[in-house]
Design an enzyme around this catalytic site. Structure first.
Site, PDB file in Angstrom:
ATOM      1  N   LYS A 190     -13.004  21.911  -2.375  1.00 26.86           N
ATOM      2  CA  LYS A 190     -12.402  20.735  -3.017  1.00 26.86           C
ATOM      3  C   LYS A 190     -11.052  20.376  -2.388  1.00 26.86           C
ATOM      4  O   LYS A 190     -10.607  21.051  -1.470  1.00 26.86           O
ATOM      5  CB  LYS A 190     -12.308  20.964  -4.524  1.00 26.86           C
TER       6      LYS A 190
HETATM    7  C1  LIG Z   1     -17.542  20.709  -7.632  1.00 23.24           C
HETATM    8  C2  LIG Z   1     -17.959  19.784  -8.721  1.00 23.24           C
HETATM    9  C3  LIG Z   1     -18.053  20.187 -10.059  1.00 23.24           C
HETATM   10  C4  LIG Z   1     -17.927  21.609 -10.473  1.00 23.24           C
HETATM   11  O1  LIG Z   1     -16.757  22.208 -10.116  1.00 23.24           O
HETATM   12  P1  LIG Z   1     -16.636  23.803 -10.296  1.00 23.24           P
HETATM   13  O2  LIG Z   1     -15.152  24.016 -10.236  1.00 23.24           O
HETATM   14  O3  LIG Z   1     -17.366  24.419  -9.149  1.00 23.24           O
HETATM   15  O4  LIG Z   1     -17.225  24.138 -11.606  1.00 23.24           O
HETATM   16  C5  LIG Z   1     -18.334  19.252 -11.022  1.00 23.24           C
HETATM   17  N1  LIG Z   1     -18.562  17.974 -10.704  1.00 23.24           N
HETATM   18  C6  LIG Z   1     -18.522  17.540  -9.438  1.00 23.24           C
HETATM   19  C7  LIG Z   1     -18.765  16.101  -9.158  1.00 23.24           C
HETATM   20  C8  LIG Z   1     -18.231  18.432  -8.400  1.00 23.24           C
HETATM   21  O5  LIG Z   1     -18.230  18.013  -7.129  1.00 23.24           O
END
Ligand SMILES: *Cc1c(COP(=O)(O)O)cnc(C)c1O
Length: 389
Positions: A190
């Protein structure tokens, strides 16, 4: 199959600096490794980053956990419906099912790849309780229209801001908009990372109180502290069957420094996105949608769509780039195509024509801060070569 001549360029890589490493080592040496002072500091710094210290920021071990806590605190449960986009990761929708409520998936606006507010409004029933927009790739969803719909129908809004740090919508940072809650992700790929982690942001004191209790087993120490002057340190009360969603101080140590770099990261990615835009302008591609002038887009993803006159299909395109040693991805296989969601709600691609069409033609190219000039140029040359073949 021919072997790639150059080292493989992965689709994503985290950007961990010496300060992050030193902070993690400090955490390991000081003995307080799980939720403690660094997790608290990260929460306070996050509110400061958003520019509103009246916001409550609640650090959790994933965005999925944060979304779950937000919906739980809003009282979403069996018999309720929550509307979200089919063009997302399964997290957004699965948390609704954790609570026994039902998901209403809707189509996207093909121009932005974000949830289509008209489709949202058309999906509202007497059972609808909440709308969960996703800021796809980091581009803000149409929050003005979504908030207007929510007000008109008395619905809650919980933003999945997993891609959206820092994103602005009409000049305001995502996280500070008038939603019940906004949830960020710090997963490894991210815009900033704590390896695994997330932040639930809310201006609602009741929601925050419930989420803090449910984050750690349903333990309520705060309430007890308030009416007992001398609370023994061993005493706590369980007021609900809560979850285990707290963020460790080891993870928060990473977050403290990643957060300081968030704006610089976004600028670096925006510069690469601009390079790509320019280099691909003459190719048979639909380039990613841009933020309106003046708004921030952190470029979590750079998603191209092959035009009808492209000489190659999506799968072959990804394979051709792989043969040149470049990793690509697809965001996302829409939820309506996954067996669980398809079968549970008897969904078919014809109900989501824009998401379906985008999915069939889309590719996410590598775009991250650790890509140097050489790597950016490699991606550009490979894409040009494959599409001019
Ligand atoms: C990565 C992601 C999540 C989940 O994030 P985590 O921290 O891995 O639980 C939820 N929604 C979207 C759109 C994502 O890209």
């Amino acid at each position: 199959m021919s072997k790639p001549a150059l080292p493989f360029l992965p689709f994503a890589l985290p950007d961990i600096g010496e300060e992050e490493i030193a902070e993690v080592v400090d955490t390991l040496r000081n003995g307080w490794i799980t939720t403690g002072p660094k997790a608290r500091r990260f929460e306070l710094d996050f509110a400061e980053f958003l520019g509103d210290t009246s916001l409550q920021c609640i650090a959790v071990n994933s965005a999925t956990a944060g979304l779950h806590l937000a919906l739980e605190a809003l009282g979403i449960g069996p018999g309720d419906e929550v509307i979200t986009t089919t063009h997302t990761f399964t997290s957004t929708a699965e948390v609704v099912r954790y609570l026994g409520a039902d998901v209403r998936l809707v189509d996207i606006d093909p121009a932005t790849l974000n949830i289509d507010p008209r489709a949202v409004e058309a999906a509202i029933t007497p059972r609808t309780k909440a709308i969960m927009p996703v800021h796809y790739a980091g581009l803000a969803a149409d929050m003005k229209t979504i908030h207007a719909i929510a007000r008109r129908h008395r619905l809650q809004v919980v933003e999945d801001a997993a891609h959206a740090l820092p994103t602005t919508s009409q000049g305001r940072l995502v996280g500070t908009l008038p939603s019940a809650a906004t949830v960020f992700s710090f997963y490894a790929n991210k815009t900033i990372t704590t390896a695994e982690g997330g932040m639930l942001v809310t201006g609602d004191a009741d929601l925050a109180r419930r989420a803090r209790v449910m984050r750690l087993h349903g333990m309520n120490r705060d309430a007890f502290d308030r009416f007992t002057a001398t609370v023994p340190s061993w005493y706590y009360e369980i007021v609900a069957p809560g979850f285990k969603y707290n963020l460790t101080d080891i993870a928060a140590a990473l977050g403290l420094h990643q957060l300081r770099r968030a704006r610089a990261f976004a600028e670096q990615r925006a510069a690469i996105a601009a390079r790509f835009d320019q280099a691909f302008a003459d190719l048979p591609l639909l380039l990613p949608p841009k933020a309106p002038p003046g708004d921030l887009h952190p470029w979590h993803l750079y998603v191209i769509r092959l035009a009808d006159n492209a000489p190659i299909g999506r799968d072959a395109f990804i394979e051709a780039l792989f043969q040149q040693g470049i990793g690509c991805s697809v965001h996302y296989i829409p939820l309506h195509l996954h067996p669980y969601w398809r079968d549970r709600y008897a969904l078919s691609p014809t109900q989501f024509p824009h998401s379906q069409r985008a999915f069939e033609r889309m590719v996410s190219l590598p775009l991250y801060t650790r890509m140097g000039e050489t790597e950016v140029e490699r991606v550009i040359q490979a894409v040009r070569q494959v599409l001019q073949a």
